[in-house]
Every structure is written in structure tokens, then in C-alpha cells.
Design a protein around this motif. Sequence first.
Motif, PDB file in Angstrom:
ATOM      1  N   MET A 100       0.843  -1.195   0.000  1.00  0.00           N
ATOM      2  CA  MET A 100       0.000   0.000   0.000  1.00  0.00           C
ATOM      3  C   MET A 100       0.878   1.244   0.000  1.00  0.00           C
ATOM      4  N   ILE A 101       0.448   2.244  -0.747  1.00  0.00           N
ATOM      5  CA  ILE A 101       1.131   3.543  -0.766  1.00  0.00           C
ATOM      6  C   ILE A 101       0.182   4.574  -0.173  1.00  0.00           C
ATOM      7  N   GLU A 102       0.666   5.350   0.797  1.00  0.00           N
ATOM      8  CA  GLU A 102      -0.171   6.368   1.432  1.00  0.00           C
ATOM      9  C   GLU A 102       0.570   7.702   1.437  1.00  0.00           C
ATOM     10  N   ALA A 103      -0.053   8.709   0.835  1.00  0.00           N
ATOM     11  CA  ALA A 103       0.504  10.060   0.818  1.00  0.00           C
ATOM     12  C   ALA A 103      -0.383  10.972   1.648  1.00  0.00           C
ATOM     13  N   HIS A 104       0.246  11.808   2.465  1.00  0.00           N
ATOM     14  CA  HIS A 104      -0.485  12.726   3.342  1.00  0.00           C
ATOM     15  C   HIS A 104       0.067  14.137   3.149  1.00  0.00           C
ATOM     16  N   SER A 105      -0.739  14.998   2.527  1.00  0.00           N
ATOM     17  CA  SER A 105      -0.368  16.408   2.306  1.00  0.00           C
ATOM     18  C   SER A 105       1.015  16.523   1.666  1.00  0.00           C
ATOM     19  N   LEU A 106       1.295  15.668   0.723  1.00  0.00           N
ATOM     20  CA  LEU A 106       2.613  15.597   0.098  1.00  0.00           C
ATOM     21  C   LEU A 106       2.833  16.810  -0.802  1.00  0.00           C
ATOM     22  N   ALA A 107       3.993  17.453  -0.641  1.00  0.00           N
ATOM     23  CA  ALA A 107       4.283  18.665  -1.401  1.00  0.00           C
ATOM     24  C   ALA A 107       5.747  18.689  -1.816  1.00  0.00           C
ATOM     25  N   LYS A 108       5.992  19.339  -2.960  1.00  0.00           N
ATOM     26  CA  LYS A 108       7.359  19.531  -3.423  1.00  0.00           C
ATOM     27  C   LYS A 108       7.447  20.833  -4.190  1.00  0.00           C
ATOM     28  N   THR A 109       8.397  21.685  -3.767  1.00  0.00           N
ATOM     29  CA  THR A 109       8.642  22.948  -4.456  1.00  0.00           C
ATOM     30  C   THR A 109      10.096  23.020  -4.882  1.00  0.00           C
ATOM     31  N   TYR A 110      10.318  23.695  -6.009  1.00  0.00           N
ATOM     32  CA  TYR A 110      11.660  23.996  -6.489  1.00  0.00           C
ATOM     33  C   TYR A 110      11.743  25.513  -6.637  1.00  0.00           C
ATOM     34  N   GLY A 111      12.309  26.175  -5.658  1.00  0.00           N
ATOM     35  CA  GLY A 111      12.317  27.630  -5.699  1.00  0.00           C
ATOM     36  C   GLY A 111      10.898  28.152  -5.652  1.00  0.00           C
ATOM     37  N   SER A 112      10.505  28.917  -6.661  1.00  0.00           N
ATOM     38  CA  SER A 112       9.146  29.466  -6.713  1.00  0.00           C
ATOM     39  C   SER A 112       8.167  28.533  -7.416  1.00  0.00           C
ATOM     40  N   LYS A 113       8.673  27.418  -7.940  1.00  0.00           N
ATOM     41  CA  LYS A 113       7.835  26.481  -8.676  1.00  0.00           C
ATOM     42  C   LYS A 113       7.279  25.414  -7.740  1.00  0.00           C
ATOM     43  N   THR A 114       5.937  25.276  -7.702  1.00  0.00           N
ATOM     44  CA  THR A 114       5.299  24.220  -6.925  1.00  0.00           C
ATOM     45  C   THR A 114       4.985  23.069  -7.862  1.00  0.00           C
ATOM     46  N   ALA A 115       5.703  21.961  -7.682  1.00  0.00           N
ATOM     47  CA  ALA A 115       5.495  20.787  -8.536  1.00  0.00           C
ATOM     48  C   ALA A 115       4.375  19.903  -8.008  1.00  0.00           C
ATOM     49  N   VAL A 116       4.320  19.737  -6.682  1.00  0.00           N
ATOM     50  CA  VAL A 116       3.280  18.943  -6.030  1.00  0.00           C
ATOM     51  C   VAL A 116       2.736  19.757  -4.869  1.00  0.00           C
ATOM     52  N   ASP A 117       1.423  19.901  -4.818  1.00  0.00           N
ATOM     53  CA  ASP A 117       0.815  20.900  -3.933  1.00  0.00           C
ATOM     54  C   ASP A 117      -0.084  20.263  -2.869  1.00  0.00           C
ATOM     55  N   GLY A 118       0.537  19.590  -1.888  1.00  0.00           N
ATOM     56  CA  GLY A 118      -0.208  19.101  -0.730  1.00  0.00           C
ATOM     57  C   GLY A 118      -1.224  18.024  -1.038  1.00  0.00           C
ATOM     58  N   ILE A 119      -0.839  17.008  -1.782  1.00  0.00           N
ATOM     59  CA  ILE A 119      -1.784  15.982  -2.201  1.00  0.00           C
ATOM     60  C   ILE A 119      -1.842  14.830  -1.200  1.00  0.00           C
ATOM     61  N   SER A 120      -3.007  14.223  -1.087  1.00  0.00           N
ATOM     62  CA  SER A 120      -3.216  13.052  -0.236  1.00  0.00           C
ATOM     63  C   SER A 120      -3.951  11.986  -1.042  1.00  0.00           C
ATOM     64  N   PHE A 121      -3.473  10.758  -0.973  1.00  0.00           N
ATOM     65  CA  PHE A 121      -4.121   9.658  -1.678  1.00  0.00           C
ATOM     66  C   PHE A 121      -3.623   8.340  -1.104  1.00  0.00           C
ATOM     67  N   THR A 122      -4.344   7.269  -1.412  1.00  0.00           N
ATOM     68  CA  THR A 122      -3.967   5.918  -1.015  1.00  0.00           C
ATOM     69  C   THR A 122      -4.058   5.006  -2.223  1.00  0.00           C
ATOM     70  N   VAL A 123      -2.996   4.246  -2.455  1.00  0.00           N
ATOM     71  CA  VAL A 123      -2.988   3.246  -3.519  1.00  0.00           C
ATOM     72  C   VAL A 123      -3.162   1.893  -2.850  1.00  0.00           C
ATOM     73  N   GLN A 124      -4.300   1.283  -3.093  1.00  0.00           N
ATOM     74  CA  GLN A 124      -4.677   0.060  -2.400  1.00  0.00           C
ATOM     75  C   GLN A 124      -4.107  -1.182  -3.087  1.00  0.00           C
ATOM     76  N   PRO A 125      -3.809  -2.233  -2.325  1.00  0.00           N
ATOM     77  CA  PRO A 125      -3.393  -3.505  -2.932  1.00  0.00           C
ATOM     78  C   PRO A 125      -4.569  -4.206  -3.600  1.00  0.00           C
ATOM     79  N   GLY A 126      -4.254  -5.120  -4.500  1.00  0.00           N
ATOM     80  CA  GLY A 126      -5.285  -5.923  -5.137  1.00  0.00           C
ATOM     81  C   GLY A 126      -5.955  -5.283  -6.321  1.00  0.00           C
TER      82      GLY A 126
END
Length: 330
Positions: free
Chosen positions: A1-27
Motif C-alpha cells: 500500500m502507498i499512502e501520501a499525506h499532504s505531500l508537497a514539493k517545491t523547487y524555488g518558486s515552482k510548486t510541482a506537487v501541492d499538498g496531495i493526499s491519496f492511497t494506492v490500495q493492494p489488489g
Amino acid sequence: MIEAHSLAKTYGSKTAVDGISFTVQPGRVTGFLGPNGAGKSTTMRMIVGLDRPSGGAVTVNGKPYAQHKAPLHEVGALLDAKAVHTKRSAYNHLRALAATHGISKKRVNEVIDLTGLGPVAKRRVGGFSLGMGQRLGIAAALLGDPQTLIFDEPVNGLDPEGVLWVRNLAKGLASEGRTVFLSSHLMSEMAVTADHLIVIGRGRIIADAPIGEIIDGGGRLRTLVRTDQPAELRRELENRETSFVELGPDLMEITGREPRTIAEVALARQILIYELTPRQVSLEDAYMELTRDQVEYQSHPVQQQPLQGGPPQQLSLIHISEPTRQEAIS
């Protein structure tokens, strides 16, 4: 299982990933869709620890990737098929990876056979085609027999037989109860492979649902209509919720109106209709509807100078604002 909680990534002034949350379920096979620059690759890189989040967190099988003592047994990832030593053979590349985890030669041979690399296993990777490089990347991902698989554009460069093989592989792994997370720009292939979709645009989640729900709810009803009075029919139906695409002098596609309503309006105004065909909404239709306002790089028609005195021609060129290095890898 993959679980993301408010995941974010910025490069300087560029926001590549903006606080995302999701779950990738098995099966099940979970597809990861989004326009170029939406943040898909950056998200996948953060899952396996290649990029450090600017905020939030992501775990795989309950832990951050870096905290797994034997990560190849937990997560198999194909993110960049070219990330190999080009002077090594495919066999030696896999043997080197196997040695880091005490994986046997028998398992190396198994994944070589599984991915169809047998005839080229002793050749240097630098001479591989794009498709064979993809197969090697998939072999490396499968090497540790992991519970979680992450594939970024796994069918890139593969022939039709290879595409079908990847489809069956992904579905087979999911049927064993594994977590399968893959991205692709091939909507037709994703439509027959994925059970669930996560759609990202400009670094934010814009859809997270079973594929059937996205197809049913993401696109509006479309109907092919053939009539000798297209202008009159359009005038009677036109409103903010209805759109029209002219496909010929007597044929148009009407979006946003029920076929029965179109027929009733035409009958009341004595407009002859001699074709009325509802069109099934495809995943591509639903995806384009979802991401209509999320595309960072758009095509615009431009005028080309006429050749030898001929009329000007319309070309479609991609207008791209100068990206930063960080935008290019997202």
C-alpha cells in the motif's frame, strides 16, 4: 500500500506537487494520469526517496521507503529505464542489483525469462532499443518479488505484443494482492488496464475514483446529429450548457443535451433530423474534460509563410514558456 499525506514539493518558486493526499490500495491496478508537468514523476520519485518532500509525507507498506531494510523486497520501481550502466550486460546489471539484497542467480534468470530478455541478456545495455530497455527496467522492478510495484510509462517504446504483455503483467500482479501503481499517456491502454484512477493537474488531485465512475461522471453526454438545417438546430439548442462541434456540412456533435431533447426540439421546429446517435464517452473524453484547465503547455495555431506564392498554411505548434530544470523533471 502507498499512502501520501499532504505531500508537497517545491523547487524555488515552482510548486510541482501541492499538498496531495491519496492511497494506492493492494489488489487493484491504480492508474496515475495527468498532463505533462502535472507532478506525476515528481510524486513517484518522492515515493521511492529520490526526491525529498518539501512538506507532508509518503509511506510504502507502512514506512518511508528509506526505512525499509531491504527495499527491493518491498517496492519495485521503473522510473527511468535509461538509469543503467550502459557497458554492463543486462544479466550483469541484474546480478549487481541482486547482490545488494542477497537475491539468488535463480531469481535473476527467472525475471530475465519473464520479461523476454533471454536472447539479449549477455549484450551490453547501451545497444538496447527503447523497448528492450523498458523490459530490463521492469525486470529490475520485479527482481525482489516485491509487494508494491511502481511503473512510470512502462509501455513506452514497446511493440503491440509488449504492450499487451505489460497489461497482463500489471493485472496479474494485482490479482495476487499486490499494489500496482502506474502512469501512462495512452488512454486506450489505461482504460483496459486500470481499476482505479488518480488524476493530477498542476500538482493537485482533481480525481480519485474507480475508472467507471470517472468515465461516467467526467464527460458529458455527446450525440452525433445529421441534419440539413444545422444552423437552425444549433440556434434552437444553444445555451451555456451545450456545445457544438461541426464535423461536416450536415453533421455535428452536440454535447450536453439528451438525444430525446434534441429530437423534441427538432420536431417542434420542423427541423429534419436523419441521424441521431448517442456516443459512448471514452476515458480519453473524460480525461480531457477533467484536465481542460490543467494543461500547462498548449498548442496554438500559427501562420506559416506561404511556399512558392501559395496561400498561408495553418500549423499547430506547441507554445512552451521557458521551463526551469525542475519543471522538466516533473
